[in-house]
Design an enzyme around this catalytic site. Structure first.
Site, short mmCIF file in Angstrom:
data_model
loop_
_atom_site.label_atom_id
_atom_site.label_comp_id
_atom_site.label_asym_id
_atom_site.label_seq_id
_atom_site.Cartn_x
_atom_site.Cartn_y
_atom_site.Cartn_z
N GLY A 1 36.03 108.44 178.96
CA GLY A 1 36.12 108.38 180.41
C GLY A 1 37.55 108.20 180.88
CB ALA B 1 31.00 108.90 190.75
CE LYS C 1 28.50 107.27 180.14
NZ LYS C 1 28.62 106.40 181.32
CB CYS D 1 25.77 103.29 187.84
SG CYS D 1 26.89 103.13 189.23
#
Ligand SMILES: Cc1cc2nc3c(=O)[nH]c(=O)nc-3n(C[C@H](O)[C@H](O)[C@H](O)COP(=O)(O)O)c2cc1C
Length: 394
Positions: free
Chosen positions: A248, A18, A161, A121
């Site tokens: 990431g 994000a 995920k 998340c």
């Protein structure tokens, strides 16, 4: 590696992040990945097949409700990187009907070639509504979302995920992996931390091996967590038996990590070690692409600000310059500030290794009574439907 109609010529995925993986950043990573390929590395696409030669480059998470409402911010967020042959979009949602409606928009309007669902998340604003990493605890809700998305997607592959669980006493990944596989997902990716771990400590790669053993060879398992170099990517594959890797934070301020990783997967050892001048050129291009994307120069350079420390990690750049760059407000000013740096500086060893978010463990915020049962109660079901209405703007 194959996800239904999508084939990855290299088993590498840019993790959804994000505020980071917008089209310009995805493009920089994809172009870097392609620079790691040689002619003949990837078999060209056959009829009806879509191929991502250097891997898959996923959007940041898109809130299903905001997509269904077609908020302008969200419609901008789902814009593709036009050079990418595979348009990969990650959805976040807590209500099966809303997630399915969002999938129908993406597929029905030909806006995506692959859809990933976010169940990882750990942000309190997400988990306290029962979303993200909290959600797979409710097996029935998780199953309903995944099944609904797979059905709505038709031929477009859907992947999941997730994290290992909420905390060590509430692991979810093995059950969630089985449920997702039975629901017809094309692959699962595991960030090998619990929500409680947040980004702290080390990712527990042994969980990736366990998930791979659990799911066998029926669907690909992708491993995620703490890949900072091409060597780490190869090591994760070897140690866990996973089918591909998701990267990431390692590429924050360092999109050329994809050159290294892609070349390593094709048996070569290209390692990009940029001088500060090359890094400065990348920063300038990144800002220009973002200014074009947002059609707003100030917004473009503002977005670059958060990348400045990542790009400069390890290089000798004084505090004043860093301070000014972190407040830059035009492309011209950026050129001037970058031009004043010691651009001949070679790649420093300190630029390697960990970067981006870290920190300590955090007790996950959950809806009241969430852990009491692995199934949704009636009142939780009502609250979940309302929760979807609250999160907007992607
Ligand atoms: C700034 C930031 C934003 C993130 N946003 C998302 C997101 O939108 N969706 C998601 O599934 N994961 C998100 N993540 C988690 C990453 O996709 C990834 O799972 C995590 O960073 C672990 O991988 P790494 O060790 O390679 O960074 C985010 C991580 C960071 C650092």
């Amino acid at each position: 590696m194959r996800f239904g109609t999508v084939r990855l010529g290299t088993p590498v995925v840019l993790a959804p992040m994000a505020g980071v993986t917008n089209p310009p950043f995805r493009r920089l990573c994809r172009e870097s990945g392609e620079a790691g390929l040689d002619a003949g590395d990837v078999v060209p696409a056959a009829n009806g097949e879509l191929v991502g030669p250097s891997g898959l480059y996923v959007t940041e998470m898109i809130t299903s409700r905001a997509l269904v409402e077609r908020t302008p911010v969200t419609m901008k967020m789902i814009e593709p990187d036009v050079g990418d042959p595979v348009r990969s979009i990650q959805l976040y949602g807590v209500d099966p009907a809303t997630v399915a409606a969002a999938v129908r928009i993406l597929v029905g309007e030909d806006r995506a070639d692959h859809i990933d669902l976010n169940f990882g998340c750990p942000a309190p604003k997400v988990t306290r509504k029962g979303g993200g990493a909290a959600l797979p605890w409710k097996r029935d809700l998780f199953e309903a979302i995944v099944q609904g998305a797979v059905v709505a997607a038709g031929d477009v592959p859907v992947t999941v995920k997730m994290r290992m669980g909420i905390d060590d006493a509430h692991m979810t990944y093995l059950d969630a992996g089985r449920i997702a596989k039975n629901a017809g997902v094309a692959a699962v990716a595991l960030h090998a931390r619990t929500a409680a771990q947040h980004y702290s400590g080390d990712a527990r790669w042994e969980a990736i091996s366990r998930l791979k053993n659990e799911l066998g060879d029926d669907i690909p398992v992708l491993g995620n967590g703490d890949i900072w170099s091409a060597e780490d990517a190869l090591e994760m594959m070897e140690r866990t038996g996973c089918d591909g890797v998701v990267i990431g934070r390692g590429c924050q301020g360092r999109p050329w990590l994809f050159t290294d990783v892609v070349s390593a997967f094709h048996g070569r050892s290209v390692r990009v070690r940029p001088t500060l001048g090359e890094v400065a050129a990348a920063m300038q291009r990144h800002a220009e692409l973002m200014s074009e994307h947002f059609e707003d120069e100030l917004k473009g350079v503002r977005e670059l600000r958060k990348h400045v420390a990542w790009y400069l990690k390890g290089y000798r750049v004084g505090g004043d310059s860093r301070h000014d760059l972190a407040r830059v407000s035009s492309l011209e000013e950026l050129t001037e500030l970058l031009g004043a740096l010691d651009l001949e500086q070679p790649f420093p060893d300190d630029a390697e290794g960990r970067r981006g978010r870290g920190g300590g463990e955090k007790t996950p915020r959950l809806p009241d009574g969430w852990l009491e049962s692995p199934c949704l109660s009636q009142s939780e079901r009502e609250r979940i439907e309302a929760a979807e209405l609250d999160v907007s703007g992607g």
